[in-house]
Design a protein around this motif. Structure first.
Motif, PDB file in Angstrom:
ATOM      1  N   ASP A 444       0.950  -1.060   0.099  1.00 56.88           N
ATOM      2  CA  ASP A 444       0.024  -0.104   0.218  1.00 56.88           C
ATOM      3  C   ASP A 444       0.960   1.164   0.090  1.00 56.88           C
ATOM      4  O   ASP A 444       0.320   2.313  -0.317  1.00 56.88           O
ATOM      5  CB  ASP A 444      -0.805   0.155   1.165  1.00 56.88           C
ATOM      6  N   ASP A 447       0.526   3.826  -2.847  1.00 58.58           N
ATOM      7  CA  ASP A 447      -0.606   4.721  -3.099  1.00 58.58           C
ATOM      8  C   ASP A 447      -1.029   4.761  -1.575  1.00 58.58           C
ATOM      9  O   ASP A 447      -2.224   4.175  -1.575  1.00 58.58           O
ATOM     10  CB  ASP A 447      -1.304   4.568  -4.088  1.00 58.58           C
ATOM     11  N   TYR A 449      -2.816   6.573  -0.073  1.00 58.42           N
ATOM     12  CA  TYR A 449      -3.755   7.536   0.093  1.00 58.42           C
ATOM     13  C   TYR A 449      -4.963   7.231  -0.997  1.00 58.42           C
ATOM     14  O   TYR A 449      -5.892   7.807  -1.758  1.00 58.42           O
ATOM     15  CB  TYR A 449      -3.652   9.025  -0.012  1.00 58.42           C
ATOM     16  N   ARG A 450      -5.301   5.896  -1.266  1.00 63.40           N
ATOM     17  CA  ARG A 450      -6.077   5.407  -2.329  1.00 63.40           C
ATOM     18  C   ARG A 450      -7.426   5.766  -1.749  1.00 63.40           C
ATOM     19  O   ARG A 450      -7.926   5.479  -0.799  1.00 63.40           O
ATOM     20  CB  ARG A 450      -6.159   3.828  -2.562  1.00 63.40           C
ATOM     21  N   SER A 451      -8.306   6.241  -3.072  1.00 58.47           N
ATOM     22  CA  SER A 451      -9.810   6.558  -2.553  1.00 58.47           C
ATOM     23  C   SER A 451     -10.723   5.548  -2.464  1.00 58.47           C
ATOM     24  O   SER A 451     -11.747   5.641  -1.921  1.00 58.47           O
ATOM     25  CB  SER A 451     -10.105   7.569  -3.891  1.00 58.47           C
ATOM     26  N   GLU A 576     -12.738  12.953   1.170  1.00 57.85           N
ATOM     27  CA  GLU A 576     -12.188  12.863  -0.536  1.00 57.85           C
ATOM     28  C   GLU A 576     -11.154  14.064  -0.452  1.00 57.85           C
ATOM     29  O   GLU A 576     -10.413  13.998  -1.176  1.00 57.85           O
ATOM     30  CB  GLU A 576     -13.394  12.996  -1.390  1.00 57.85           C
ATOM     31  N   THR A 579      -8.249  13.527   1.422  1.00 58.99           N
ATOM     32  CA  THR A 579      -7.316  12.202   0.905  1.00 58.99           C
ATOM     33  C   THR A 579      -6.668  12.953  -0.444  1.00 58.99           C
ATOM     34  O   THR A 579      -5.514  12.644  -0.720  1.00 58.99           O
ATOM     35  CB  THR A 579      -8.448  11.307   0.317  1.00 58.99           C
ATOM     36  N   LEU A 580      -7.519  13.717  -1.210  1.00 55.07           N
ATOM     37  CA  LEU A 580      -6.859  14.433  -2.407  1.00 55.07           C
ATOM     38  C   LEU A 580      -5.430  15.159  -2.107  1.00 55.07           C
ATOM     39  O   LEU A 580      -4.448  15.128  -2.654  1.00 55.07           O
ATOM     40  CB  LEU A 580      -7.765  15.249  -3.092  1.00 55.07           C
ATOM     41  N   LYS A 582      -3.528  15.026   0.560  1.00 53.09           N
ATOM     42  CA  LYS A 582      -2.471  13.982   1.080  1.00 53.09           C
ATOM     43  C   LYS A 582      -1.789  13.228  -0.357  1.00 53.09           C
ATOM     44  O   LYS A 582      -0.731  13.141  -0.260  1.00 53.09           O
ATOM     45  CB  LYS A 582      -3.213  12.738   2.167  1.00 53.09           C
ATOM     46  N   GLN A 583      -2.689  12.955  -1.260  1.00 41.99           N
ATOM     47  CA  GLN A 583      -2.029  12.029  -2.236  1.00 41.99           C
ATOM     48  C   GLN A 583      -1.330  13.014  -3.199  1.00 41.99           C
ATOM     49  O   GLN A 583      -0.428  12.314  -3.631  1.00 41.99           O
ATOM     50  CB  GLN A 583      -3.541  11.568  -3.405  1.00 41.99           C
ATOM     51  N   TYR A 586       1.850  13.264  -1.506  1.00 44.76           N
ATOM     52  CA  TYR A 586       2.736  11.936  -1.443  1.00 44.76           C
ATOM     53  C   TYR A 586       3.262  12.078  -3.026  1.00 44.76           C
ATOM     54  O   TYR A 586       4.671  11.622  -3.013  1.00 44.76           O
ATOM     55  CB  TYR A 586       1.892  10.767  -1.278  1.00 44.76           C
ATOM     56  N   GLU A 587       2.802  12.522  -4.095  1.00 48.25           N
ATOM     57  CA  GLU A 587       3.249  12.514  -5.238  1.00 48.25           C
ATOM     58  C   GLU A 587       4.249  13.349  -5.282  1.00 48.25           C
ATOM     59  O   GLU A 587       5.336  13.080  -5.962  1.00 48.25           O
ATOM     60  CB  GLU A 587       1.969  13.026  -6.332  1.00 48.25           C
TER      61      GLU A 587
END
Length: 792
Positions: A444, A447, A449-451, A576, A579-580, A582-583, A586-587
């Motif tokens: 995991d 990713d 922070y997978r939606s 959501e 999460t976006l 955080k994602q 992360y990227e």
């Protein structure tokens, strides 16, 4: 920079009140009395940072206006502008519908100034952070164009739904600019050329930088050869003018731009296929004189390629050897492994399949890195090959290291599989190796922070009925709910080893510790717990309560009693959004790591190039870097500092690039002038590395690594703690490698002689602390494997 807000409301009093409140707080405000006038304005003048949009307006209401705004943004390729609905309507159906169509928030009329500002600030802050993160992940910092990865994504969208010309644009002879005028001037040329492209392409076009001097452009609406010709002529004329402005009228570099293009959708809509056609056209320009353009047409097709298509699948498979795959792991050389490794990583990420990296390190049990050890190391590679599945791959990283990549493996099976290989080796009754391994699981973490992962919410309320109602509503939406009856229970739960929730719904009025006090304690924690998003639950309608909660960092308020649809929509919307964010973070982190790895590889390659100048110093920089890292570790420095010192060790002798080879290899005693020239390498190295602005410490250490602890070194005669700690460490590592290596003027010293030299030099040449660590490493034979590895 002043933030711009547009207010749309058919009530003049509301417009004046909102304008007054926002203007007093340094916002730029534009007001409109209808949705249509607002849309006409932004179509010509661009989008604001935020829109306050009344729902109930005559003619076009807020929902219709929002829908048309989103269509406009999509057509122009713009990000969605945050929109807050203004309403006096208390109906929950209206609020539910708003969140379904993507509104950011609601503000009740009449306005409470503090609540209005807090809600706007929250939305603006979130929007700004998300935009910043997206830019970091997708924008080339030098030119402001899309970077390579984002170019493929954004131009794919353009090719799929727009008419125009996809072009590869390449700067001709750009390398000469860097070589003659330096990289700083080269950067100015790239920035200026990007501005020229930006000014020349039609509105609605998109541009990306895909290489050092390579650009990809989708020119919107460009459908004729005349337009491409004019575009190319303009680029070249303005580029030459820019170059002469930067480098002088006497600039003689044949700088120019070559353009290869393909019309879209005439030759398809698939970006990956189209870019190959544009690249073929660019090749034709380069082959036929440069500084021009070429457009793909059917004549570009290569008949030989068409003949190749005559092979069927069976024939191609036979050629590739697909029918004779052995039932063993695939061993590859380093170059081939790198390509396969990158592909496998992408495949695992795309399909959410687990994997594991294992690095085996081998040492001789008697300390001798001799022919017997090498035979054993070779045989261990055969054990790996025969023990693993044919879906696993591995390579020999160094003579004493094997890097293994295991696919589709559970985390709890890693030690079993990795240990099984060692068990097989030992069962063969082979002796002579001490085998250790380290592993890294890939799951995991690709990713985090997978939606699609399960959403987890903590609900904290002293009223059992509220807990049951909230739990039932959220559970019906697939959300995992944990119910707690007090702020104290929440903090205790979080301090235990429980899974961190995505969101906390926190009641304001509770006996004992109320919601505000609980949030203060939560935010004071020095861990990830302090960043969990919180939404307050309250029946309090006062503006003061909402103001206090928002000022403490709450994301929102939800009124009690709960309206099921609104509760579920708000919770999903907030999770959501977080999460976006955080994602995106992360990227950016992954991209930064990728650039860091690339920098290390470049530095290692440069270090090898430096060492090849001298017959006797092959591997010197790499060994010094490894020794220095080991000393730093024994000295208690953290891993980040150890890695910094490793980099400094690789580049400490970069100044030798400017020293003639005849002096570096001279077997006789140097003259005074020759010795002074040799000594100048530290200053030369500092001058070279001073161009790396983000890492000034590299230049400092290159300059100081020949300083002596008693102040008798060079070039500045620094003493004691005046010498940077990193330079004192590298000085010890450098001296050890010099004493343990053959030189043009002497053979390597014995282990005992080296220890004696460090004992004698402690406090005079060397920092006593680091000299002592080095003596300990030598006595324990902890350094021998480094030399053997670099002799590979």
């Amino acid at each position: 920079m002043t933030r711009w807000i547009i207010v749309v409301d058919d009530d003049t009093a509301n417009l004046k009140m909102a304008g007054h409140i926002l203007s007093k707080n340094n916002y730029r405000v534009t007001a409109f009395k209808s949705g249509q006038s607002f849309l006409d304005y932004v179509d010509d003048n661009g989008m604001p940072d935020l829109v306050l949009l009344d729902i109930k307006m005559p003619g076009m209401d807020g929902f219709e206006t929002l829908n048309l705004l989103r269509e406009m943004e999509n057509t122009k390729g713009l990000m969605k502008t945050p929109v807050i609905f203004l309403t006096a309507d208390e109906e929950t159906d209206t609020e539910t519908r708003g969140f379904e169509v993507g509104v950011s928030d609601y503000i009740r009329k009449p306005f409470n100034p503090d609540v209005l500002l807090k809600r706007i600030n929250n939305i603006m802050s979130n929007s700004q952070e998300m935009q910043s993160l997206k830019n970091e992940a997708s924008i080339d910092k030098l030119t402001g164009f899309y970077n390579k990865a984002a170019t493929a994504v954004e131009l794919s969208k353009k090719c799929s739904d727009s008419v125009g010309c996809l072009m590869m644009v390449d700067l001709d002879s750009f390398k000469l600019v860097n070589d003659i005028y330096g990289h700083a001037t080269g950067d100015k040329v790239l920035i200026g050329f990007a501005d020229i492209i930006r000014d020349t392409v039609p509105a609605g076009s998109k541009c990306g930088r895909v290489g050092g001097d390579e650009f990809t452009v989708f020119s919107y609406g460009m459908t004729t050869e005349y337009a491409v010709r004019d575009f190319t002529i303009t680029l070249n004329e303005r580029l030459v003018a820019l170059a002469k402005d930067l480098m002088g009228e006497d600039m003689t570099i044949p700088l120019g731009a070559s353009v290869g293009g393909v019309f879209v959708p005439r030759f398809g809509n698939d970006y990956n296929s189209l870019i190959k056609l544009a690249d073929k056209s660019l090749y034709n320009v380069k082959k036929n004189g440069k500084h021009g353009y070429d457009l793909f047409d059917e004549e570009h097709s290569d008949p030989e390629e068409d003949n190749d298509k005559a092979h069927d699948i069976a024939a191609i498979s036979e050629i590739l050897g697909e029918r004779s795959i052995q039932n063993v792991a695939l061993q590859l050389d380093r170059e081939a492994f790198a390509h396969v490794y990158r592909y496998v990583i992408r495949y695992l990420m795309r399909n959410h399949i687990t994997g594991c990296k294992v690095l085996y390190t081998l040492k001789p049990d008697d300390g001798n890195y001799d022919a017997r050890f090498l035979d054993n190391a070779d045989e261990f590679g055969n054990v790996i090959r025969e023990s693993l599945r044919k879906s696993d791959i591995f390579m020999r990283n160094r003579k004493n290291e094997y890097f293994v990549f295991l696919t589709d493996i559970r985390q709890d099976s890693i030690d079993k599989v990795a240990g099984h290989i060692i068990d097989i080796w030992e069962k063969k009754e082979r002796e002579g190796l001490v085998i250790t391994y380290q592993s890294e699981f890939i799951g995991d973490s690709f990713d985090p922070y997978r939606s699609d992962k399960e959403k987890r919410v903590l609900v904290v309320d002293d009223d059992m009925i509220n807990l049951q109602v909230a739990g039932k509503i959220l559970s019906s939406g697939g959300i995992h709910v944990t119910a707690l009856k007090s702020g104290e229970a929440l903090l205790e739960y979080l301090d235990s080893d429980n899974k961190i929730p995505d969101l906390i719904l926190l009641d304001v009025k509770m006996p004992g510790m109320n919601g505000y006090e609980t949030l203060k304690k939560l935010r004071s924690k020095e861990s990830v717990l302090s960043r969990i998003p919180v939404v307050f639950l309250t029946a309090d309608e006062s503006a003061g309560a909402e103001k206090e909660g928002l000022s403490l960092g709450a994301m929102d308020f939800i009124r009690k009693p709960f309206v099921p649809e609104v509760l579920l929509l708000r919770v999903n919307h907030i999770i959501e959004l977080v999460t976006l964010q955080k994602q995106l973070s992360y990227e950016v982190e992954q991209k930064t790591l990728k650039y860091k790895e690339l920098f290390v590889h470049v530095v290692e390659a440069l270090a090898k190039a430096i060492d090849t100048k001298n017959t006797f110093t092959k591997g010197h920089s790499g060994r010094v870097a490894e020794y220095a890292r080991m000393i730093a570790g024994k000295a208690g420095l953290d891993e980040a500092k150890q890695e910094e010192i490793y980099m400094m060790g690789l580049l400490h002798d970069v100044g030798k690039i400017g020293i003639p080879n005849m002096l570096l290899d001279k077997p006789d005693k140097l003259t005074d002038d020759e010795y002074m020239l040799i000594k100048s390498h530290s200053e030369k190295g500092a001058a070279i590395l001073s161009n790396i602005k983000d890492k000034p410490e590299l230049a400092v250490v290159a300059r100081s690594h020949h300083e002596r602890y008693d102040g008798s070194g060079y070039p500045a005669g620094l003493a004691g703690d005046e010498i940077p700690e990193e330079a004192r460490i590298i000085s010890v590592a450098d001296a050890y490698d010099a004493m343990s290596s053959n030189r043009s003027y002497r053979s390597s010293l014995t282990k005992e002689d080296i220890i004696r030299e460090f004992e004698n030099g402690s406090g005079s040449q060397f920092d006593p602390r680091f000299a002592s660590i080095m003596i300990s490493l030598i006595e324990n034979d902890d350094l021998l494997h480094v030399r053997e590895a670099y002799d590979d």
